[in-house]
Structures are given as structure tokens and as C-alpha cells.
Design a protein around this motif. Structure first.
Motif, short mmCIF file in Angstrom:
data_model
loop_
_atom_site.label_atom_id
_atom_site.label_comp_id
_atom_site.label_asym_id
_atom_site.label_seq_id
_atom_site.Cartn_x
_atom_site.Cartn_y
_atom_site.Cartn_z
N GLU A 77 0.81 -1.22 0.00
CA GLU A 77 0.00 0.00 0.00
C GLU A 77 0.85 1.27 0.00
O GLU A 77 0.35 2.36 -0.29
CB GLU A 77 -0.97 0.01 1.19
N ASP A 105 -2.14 -1.19 6.43
CA ASP A 105 -3.00 -2.30 6.82
C ASP A 105 -2.26 -3.11 7.88
O ASP A 105 -1.44 -3.96 7.57
CB ASP A 105 -3.32 -3.16 5.60
N ARG A 109 -7.38 -4.01 7.79
CA ARG A 109 -7.95 -2.97 6.95
C ARG A 109 -7.01 -1.75 6.97
O ARG A 109 -6.33 -1.51 7.97
CB ARG A 109 -9.33 -2.55 7.44
N PRO A 110 -6.97 -1.01 5.88
CA PRO A 110 -6.12 0.19 5.86
C PRO A 110 -6.62 1.23 6.87
O PRO A 110 -7.83 1.42 7.02
CB PRO A 110 -6.26 0.70 4.42
N GLU A 111 -5.69 1.86 7.55
CA GLU A 111 -6.04 2.91 8.49
C GLU A 111 -4.95 3.97 8.47
O GLU A 111 -3.77 3.66 8.24
CB GLU A 111 -6.18 2.34 9.91
#
Length: 286
Positions: A77, A105, A109-111
Motif C-alpha cells: 500500500e 494495513d 484494513r487500511p487505516e
């Protein structure tokens, strides 16, 4: 992590078997493995990831599979971000990034994550940079707390500029000190100097109508306990005996552990509105 690094099959990576590692790589890995703070070594143009316990905690669910991967493969990412930094480091540059935001991630989940990143090239036996050491300090909680405080202050300023605000206040829950502006101090019957320097919340409650005190106290306690937004309407008795109605609104600011530490807010004088409503109601009954 030192034992995991020794047991890892590095022959499957561009770094090669651990017994063939140059002394420069061994020294760099030994240094990061002993360090308490998150550190990761990006070795070679692929940025093969070798890291310590601190970085393993930072990586979340990506550990331990992350060990030995290239930076592009390990963190897809942010592949372009890492590629650029590896090129800079292998070019001999050292630099720092403060409160760098990246979407990672780490928990399925991406944050958004904020961190301070310090980069330093690691030379090989020839003196040419062969890797990049990265010192990682996560600042997510601080950045979020500062952002929330800025947003809260902005809302308070908007409310005051609308002309209906009495004043702003902030209650330090750890020391029981309320700091307030002169407008707030005046309607609560507190010396503005005392309010500016801070006083216990009980000092401001002295002006509260006795019929409202218990209810408001319970509403405050509930907000501190649940962190729900605070809103209460009550009466203040002025030194000349006049009774004025106000609405107080505020919210809890918590620390990284979720403990309530500050309670900022604003108070509005609603006396004129209440008197106008009463006048209209009286007219309607005639």
C-alpha cells in the motif's frame, strides 16, 4: 527477534545465507535487534526488511511474515513511498520526516497512521551505502488528540463569533482546575484573574441555582464516565439576585489509554430567549 532472525532462512532472499553476510550487515542487524525502539533495516535495492521487536509490534498482523520480504512486497500500500526512500538512502542521503501520514494495513484494513521517520544510510565494506536504517516513532495518538482539540476550539470560536456565547472554559480533570475567559467568569461570579489562572470547579458552581446543582452534577459525572457530549441548561444567581439561564456544552478529551483528562466547552446565555418565549406564551393565552 534476534533468535527469529538467526533461525530465518535468508538464502531464500536477496540478502543470502546468514553465514555469508558481510560484517557491515551483521553489525547493523545486531544494533537494531538490541534497540528498544522500533527500527527496520531496508537492505539492498529491494529493501529487504530486517527489524526488531519494537517494529514487530508496530507492524501488527503483518509480523512475522514481513521478515525477509522486500519493502514493496511487504508494504504494497506504500510501495512507491518506500521505493523513493530506498533510492534516497542508497544515494547516501540521511533525512527525517515528522508526523508523516501513511495508510497502513496492520489490523485487516487500511487505516491512517502518523509517525516520525528518521532515515540513515548503512555503508558496506567499501563504504558505499548498501542499506537504509529507519527509526520509527508512531505519533498517531498525539496527532489525533491535537486534531480533535483544534476542531473543538474551532467550533467554540465559531459559537462565540455568532454573538450568543458567554465564554469558553476548560476543566483539567486530573488537577480539578477550570480555566475560563473573562466573560465566563463574570456570569459565574468568579474573579476573572482567578478564572484565567484556574480554580476548582466548585468555585464556579457557587453561582448555580440550588435547585439545579444536583442534576447538573449528575450530568457532568455521566459525561466523564461515558465520554458522551455534554449539554445542560441551568440557572445562575447573580450577585444582585437576578437569575440568568445558560446552556453549557462540552466534550471529553481522553488520553491514549482512553482516560478522560480534559473537558473543554462553551456556555451560552439563554435568558433573553427564555423571556421571549415566556412573553409569546403569555400573549397566546390572552
Amino acid at each position: 527477534m534476534a533468535e527469529r532472525i538467526r533461525a530465518f532462512d535468508w538464502s531464500r532472499t536477496p540478502v543470502g545465507p546468514i553465514h555469508d553476510w558481510p560484517q557491515s550487515l551483521r553489525t547493523a542487524v545486531g544494533m537494531l535487534a538490541a534497540a528498544p525502539n522500533p527500527m527496520v533495516l531496508l537492505w539492498g535495492p529491494e529493501g529487504v526488511l530486517i527489524y526488531n521487536d519494537g517494529y514487530a509490534r508496530f507492524a501488527g498482523r503483518r509480523h512475522p511474515e514481513l521478515l525477509g520480504m522486500g519493502a514493496r512486497e511487504g508494504w504494497p500500500e506504500i510501495a512507491d513511498f518506500n521505493d523513493g526512500n530506498i533510492r534516497r538512502g542508497l544515494g547516501g542521503e540521511a533525512w527525517s520526516l515528522r508526523d508523516q501520514q501513511l495508510d497502513l494495513d496492520r489490523a485487516g484494513r487500511p487505516e491512517p497512521v502518523w509517525m516520525d521517520l528518521d532515515y540513515a544510510p548503512v555503508p558496506d565494506e567499501s563504504g558505499k551505502p548498501a542499506g537504509v536504517m529507519v527509526f520509527v516513532t508512531e505519533t498517531t495518538e498525539r496527532v489525533r488528540a491535537e486534531t480533535l482539540r483544534e476542531q473543538t476550539n474551532e467550533r467554540l470560536e465559531i459559537a462565540l463569533s455568532a454573538g450568543r456565547g458567554v465564554g469558553t472554559w476548560e476543566w483539567d480533570l486530573l488537577t480539578d482546575r477550570v480555566v475560563a475567559d473573562a466573560r465566563f467568569a463574570q456570569i459565574y461570579g468568579v474573579d476573572p484573574t482567578i478564572a484565567r489562572d484556574g480554580a476548582p470547579i466548585a468555585e464556579f458552581f457557587k453561582a448555580m441555582h440550588p435547585d439545579d446543582a444536583d442534576r447538573v452534577g449528575e450530568e457532568i459525572a455521566r459525561t466523564v464516565r461515558t465520554h458522551e457530549p455534554f449539554r445542560a441548561e441551568y440557572r445562575l444567581v447573580q450577585p444582585d439576585g437576578e437569575v440568568r439561564w445558560v446552556i453549557a456544552e462540552g466534550r471529553i478529551i481522553a488520553d491514549a489509554d482512553g482516560k478522560a483528562i480534559r473537558f473543554p466547552g462553551v456556555t451560552f446565555d439563554t435568558t433573553d430567549r427564555r423571556e421571549a418565549d415566556a412573553a409569546r406564551a403569555e400573549t397566546a393565552t390572552r
